[in-house]
Design an enzyme around this catalytic site. Structure first.
Site, PDB file in Angstrom:
ATOM      1  CD  GLU A   1     -34.790  12.930  16.957  1.00 48.99           C
ATOM      2  OE1 GLU A   1     -34.697  12.145  15.988  1.00 48.99           O
ATOM      3  OE2 GLU A   1     -34.026  13.904  17.131  1.00 48.99           O
TER       4      GLU A   1
ATOM      5  CB  VAL B   1      -0.995  -0.005   1.175  1.00 49.37           C
ATOM      6  CG1 VAL B   1      -0.310   0.180   2.502  1.00 49.37           C
ATOM      7  CG2 VAL B   1      -2.062   1.067   0.983  1.00 49.37           C
TER       8      VAL B   1
ATOM      9  CG  HIS C   1      -2.494 -16.439   7.722  1.00 52.45           C
ATOM     10  ND1 HIS C   1      -3.366 -17.501   7.677  1.00 52.45           N
ATOM     11  CD2 HIS C   1      -1.984 -16.317   6.475  1.00 52.45           C
ATOM     12  CE1 HIS C   1      -3.382 -17.999   6.448  1.00 52.45           C
ATOM     13  NE2 HIS C   1      -2.543 -17.296   5.700  1.00 52.45           N
TER      14      HIS C   1
ATOM     15  CB  SER D   1       2.052  -8.522   6.088  1.00 44.12           C
ATOM     16  OG  SER D   1       2.027  -8.386   7.496  1.00 44.12           O
TER      17      SER D   1
ATOM     18  CE1 TYR E   1      -3.187 -20.143   1.627  1.00 50.34           C
ATOM     19  CE2 TYR E   1      -4.468 -19.064   3.348  1.00 50.34           C
ATOM     20  CZ  TYR E   1      -3.261 -19.294   2.718  1.00 50.34           C
ATOM     21  OH  TYR E   1      -2.113 -18.686   3.171  1.00 50.34           O
TER      22      TYR E   1
ATOM     23  CD1 TRP F   1      -4.661  -7.471   5.335  1.00 48.36           C
ATOM     24  CD2 TRP F   1      -5.671  -9.399   4.818  1.00 48.36           C
ATOM     25  NE1 TRP F   1      -5.003  -8.081   6.519  1.00 48.36           N
ATOM     26  CE2 TRP F   1      -5.623  -9.272   6.231  1.00 48.36           C
ATOM     27  CE3 TRP F   1      -6.253 -10.533   4.272  1.00 48.36           C
ATOM     28  CZ2 TRP F   1      -6.155 -10.241   7.086  1.00 48.36           C
ATOM     29  CZ3 TRP F   1      -6.774 -11.502   5.119  1.00 48.36           C
ATOM     30  CH2 TRP F   1      -6.719 -11.369   6.514  1.00 48.36           C
ATOM     31  CB  VAL F   2      -1.358  -8.783  -1.032  1.00 53.42           C
ATOM     32  CG1 VAL F   2      -1.108  -8.957  -2.522  1.00 53.42           C
ATOM     33  CG2 VAL F   2      -0.041  -8.647  -0.286  1.00 53.42           C
TER      34      VAL F   2
ATOM     35  CE1 TYR G   1     -31.935  13.509   7.037  1.00 55.82           C
ATOM     36  CE2 TYR G   1     -33.111  14.255   5.085  1.00 55.82           C
ATOM     37  CZ  TYR G   1     -32.274  13.348   5.703  1.00 55.82           C
ATOM     38  OH  TYR G   1     -31.780  12.290   4.984  1.00 55.82           O
TER      39      TYR G   1
ATOM     40  CG  ASP H   1     -28.827  11.040   6.185  1.00 62.28           C
ATOM     41  OD1 ASP H   1     -27.937  10.227   6.534  1.00 62.28           O
ATOM     42  OD2 ASP H   1     -30.036  10.805   6.305  1.00 62.28           O
TER      43      ASP H   1
END
Length: 866
Positions: A676, A47, A254, A77, A285, A386-387, A563, A576
């Site tokens: 409210e 990254v 891992h 990693s 895997y 991650w990759v 709003y 919003d």
């Protein structure tokens, strides 16, 4: 299979390049560290390399990319990752980042398409694979298909098809050389003359002055920096602490091993020639790796570390993120691998060539940590990436830094999403540990976390427990989703309450929600809204500050409630929320807990010099009171005028309720008359009790968030941020454009004006399900994110390439229908048009009930304004 050698060696797996595999010059490009940089990127993993390159591509110069390790493998990693990429995720955001990453990897020539199959050993998993197929179709992943055991065997001849029931096949899955990709991106950045690369340069400090990052201190000198980006992977929390802030992630193990040489793979001409297999029910895997077979697992016990536990590069046997293999944690996994692939794993000539406890990053919610720190201006993060999503994330964060937003909506990954308790080491480790074994898990869309609960409790929590509340968590708050004490309402409302017999549809749900809804619609309901994030904007520049953020006009009389959408630079939805004007120089912003911290940062970033922001979230609590008899309930608790003439819709003022002064705001998210009600948090229990007593003669029911967030909202076609409202859709498409646009400037105004002048590419519609009966005869109920198709079964795609899918789904008890919301092309957004929704590998007929924002229930809004 023979036992592993000790210590494990990477030599049998060529893609696991030792960190000393290539000696880079001390400073690529020549010379020492520059004294000044526009941007310093810390970390040369996938990254960091990607981000630095994309910043240069977008025109930035004077960028420094540094790492304490050598290149091309600095020891993070990226250097030991398995490097395979499956495309489909239930998260649209993660899928988009992954797809863009694969596109970039292909363009660089470092991607090998092998195909991938997720196999199922159980019926429950096969059902989950139908969901993954639907998600793939929703996000436009093609081709994809469910396959039989025999078809799996044809694709992966060394599998024992007798132990599986089927699989989900994605031909576009493949493997990537992530280290080569990083090198190519660095070289492109250098070729532009905009990037200086400094390996073997350790950061020892990040200086902050007046709330803004000032310099990076390294072992090779200091760099004055305008912007600093932490892309340090598992070391990111340590780097963040240097700047006095936090990045909530934890290093975690891992396990992975390579076994070989595999006779079947002898003479392999490439790294992979067979589809990768995910053995989903065992959290494992298996993939070909040249002449070997790699086996990885997410099934072992969570093994977590702190960044300080990672050794220095020169002290690591292999690399700082390759820890010694703990054989005992892998015994059961080897048995699972033997069951699935006995030809290879059971071969005594095949031995373990490489075995590690690889270190990767886990966050408390499983998403990356991206964006500018809410604590330090100019300090950005791109961590827990991650990759598989690396280049896409680098590109998206670079766009965010340069243009103010990214093409892919990153709200689920925004570092500003975390509340304070969610940044603590205890919370991060608890949630990461819980989530680890769900990496390949069957996770229900409404599934709740079990760890670190009861952190934030409403002042009336004790009353809710007495009523049998079933609590869901929001931003750490325990919120009732429904109340078991309302079970008698099921008999009262009889057949008007839909029951669900399919276990998946009924999981984390109760028909009591629908009964509470009807009680509210016929009488009145009391709601716990404590999870609201509340902050005040104060001072002489308060009006100008909120005016530049809000789409709607904020120069309104004191006592008005507005709003408003909050737009991104390009006119999409950033949020919003509701803003109350409490004084000439006093505005109160009320927003949801999930997006509250990001909204707070956005408003704070736009503050003018003579305005301040005060967070009131833990100082105030909120109770909602709605229903046709809400006025009678409230009038029974106050002598103040709460008639329609005395208290208009869209206004707020202080009422005396017993001995309490309560800020009452007459708005509604459930589409019924009501308020409210805000009080200091220590007075919340008193307010609840007072209203409860006043409501007894009127049949007041405690109602959960299942009504507030789903049934009441959907009947009124109210939009929700993160569902209908994202940056990739605009106000016109969402059906929320006002007749006029205010004259004052606001973020996104130019884009919004442009959107008003062009035909929308899509229109947000409300659909109803015509027939719920499945092939088995059991009725099924969609939960959201399913693809919407034409009656001919074709995917609906607008001119911007966005596919139609269910943004929200749920019961509409008063309407007597199951309601879906979805963006449709103009051709399909026609009332009465008949379409299909795909759910669990079956297709159900739906009809467009509303094209635009008109509510399905009470379309004239008579009740809310009565």
């Amino acid at each position: 299979m023979s036992e592993p050698h000790r210590p494990p060696s990477p030599s049998g797996a060529s893609r696991h390049l030792p960190i000393n595999g290539e000696e880079a010059p001390t400073h690529e490009g020549g010379g020492g560290l520059p004294a000044h940089a526009r941007c310093v990127v810390i970390g040369c993993g996938i990254v960091g390399n990607s981000l630095a390159y994309h910043l240069t591509r977008l025109g930035w110069r004077d960028i420094v990319l540094l790492d304490k390790g050598p290149l091309p493998n600095p020891g993070g990693s990226t250097g030991h990752a398995s490097n395979f990429i499956f495309l489909v995720d239930h998260s649209k955001e993660m899928t988009a980042l992954t797809v863009d990453s694969v596109r970039q990897y292909r363009d660089m020539g470092v991607f090998i398409e092998s195909g991938g199959i997720e196999v199922a050993r159980t019926r429950e998993r096969m059902q989950e694979l139908t969901r993954r197929t639907a998600s793939g179709r929703s996000w436009g992943i093609e081709p994809i298909s469910l396959v039989t055991p025999a078809e799996v065997k044809e694709l992966v001849p060394y599998i024992d098809e007798s132990v599986i029931l089927g699989g989900f096949y994605t031909p576009g899955v493949g493997v990537v050389d992530s280290l080569r990709a990083g090198t190519l991106m660095r070289e492109k950045g250098q070729a532009s003359g905009a990037l200086h690369i400094a390996p073997k340069t350790e950061v020892i400090g990040i200086d902050v002055e007046a709330g803004r990052v000032k310099r990076v201190r390294t072992t090779d000198g200091d760099i004055e920096a305008e912007i600093v980006v932490i892309t340090g992977g598992v070391w990111s929390p340590r780097l963040a602490r240097m700047a006095g802030t936090r990045i909530p992630l934890t290093p975690a193990v891992h396990q992975m091993i390579d076994i070989g040489p595999v006779p079947r793979f002898r003479g392999a001409k490439s790294d992979i020639e067979h589809p990768i297999v995910r053995d989903m029910d065992t959290n494992m895997y298996e993939r070909q790796a040249g002449g070997d077979l790699e086996i990885g697992s997410y099934a072992h016990r969570p093994i977590l570390y702190d960044p300080e536990d990672l050794p220095a590069v020169e002290q690591a046997a292999l690399s700082p993120t390759e820890f010694p293999f703990t054989q005992g944690d892998f015994e059961e996994q080897m048995q699972h691998a033997l069951e699935l692939m006995p030809e290879i794993v059971g071969d005594e000539s095949v031995g373990v060539k490489y075995a590690i406890n690889g270190i990767l990053s886990l966050t408390p919610d499983g998403m990356p940590v991206l964006g500018e720190s809410p604590d330090v201006k100019g300090l950005w993060a791109a961590a827990a990436v991650w990759v598989k999503e690396g280049p896409g994330t680098g590109k998206a964060v670079a766009e965010w830094m340069v243009h103010g937003e990214s093409e892919i909506d990153l709200h689920s990954s925004d570092i500003a999403r975390f509340h304070e308790h969610q940044k603590t080491r205890a919370h991060v480790r608890a949630r990461a540990g819980e989530g680890f074994n769900k990496t390949y898990g069957i996770v229900h869309p409404s599934e709740q976390w079990a760890s670190n609960r009861n952190v934030r409790l409403a002042p009336f929590h004790v009353r809710e427990r007495e009523l049998g509340a079933v609590f869901f968590e929001a931003a750490g708050w325990e919120r009732p989703q429904w109340y078991e004490s309302n079970a008698p309402l099921l008999e009262e409302f009889g057949d008007r309450v839909t029951r669900r017999t399919a276990e998946w549809d009924a999981r984390w749900w109760s028909p009591i929600i629908n009964a509470e809804h009807l009680a509210m619609r016929e009488r009145a309901g009391l709601f716990d809204l404590s999870a609201f994030t509340i902050f005040d904007i104060l001072g002489p520049d308060a009006l100008a500050s909120v005016q530049c953020v809000a789409l709607r006009q904020m120069d309104v009389p004191v006592g008005r409630v507005v709003y408003t959408p909050v737009l991104s630079t390009h006119g999409g939805f950033k949020s919003d929320l509701t803003i109350m004007r409490l004084g000439d120089e006093h505005f109160r912003v009320v927003t949801g807990g999930a997006s509250g911290m990001a909204d707070k940062k956005w408003f704070r970033d736009q503050l003018l010099p003579s305005a301040q922001l005060a967070d009131m979230t833990s100082a105030m609590t909120t109770v909602g009171l709605w229903g046709p008899q809400a006025r009678e309930v409230l009038a029974g608790a106050t002598s103040d005028d709460v008639t329609n003439e005395g208290f208009k819709f869209g206004t707020c003022r202080t009422l005396e309720i017993g001995t309490q002064r309560v800020l009452a705001s007459r708005i509604s998210y459930v589409g019924d008359l009501g308020w409210e009600l805000y009080v200091p948090i220590e007075q919340g229990l008193k307010l609840w009790d007072t209203l409860w007593e006043a409501g007894r003669p009127h049949g007041l029911a405690a109602c959960g968030i299942g009504v507030y967030g789903t049934t009441g909202r959907l009947e009124k076609s109210y939009r929700a941020h993160g569902n209908e409202l994202e940056t990739e859709y605009n106000v016109v498409e969402a059906g929320m454009a006002a007749p006029r646009v205010k004259e004052e400037a606001f973020i996104g105004k130019a884009a919004h004006l442009h959107h008003r002048e062009e035909d929308p590419a899509a229109i947000l519609c409300t659909l109803t399900v015509d027939d719920h009966q499945s092939k088995s005869g059991e009725k099924r109920y969609m939960l959201g994110r399913e693809p919407i198709l034409t009656r001919a079964g074709k995917r609906i795609v607008d001119r911007k390439g966005r596919g139609s899918y269910v943004t929200s789904a749920g019961a509409g008890p008063s309407a007597g229908k199951h309601i879906l919301m979805a963006y449709l092309t103009l051709e399909e957004a026609v009332v009465g048009n008949q379409l299909l929704v795909e759910y669990m590998d079956e297709r159900y007929p739906v009809t467009v009930a509303v094209a635009g924002a008109t509510p399905l229930f009470d379309p004239e809004n008579a009740r809310i304004r009565s």
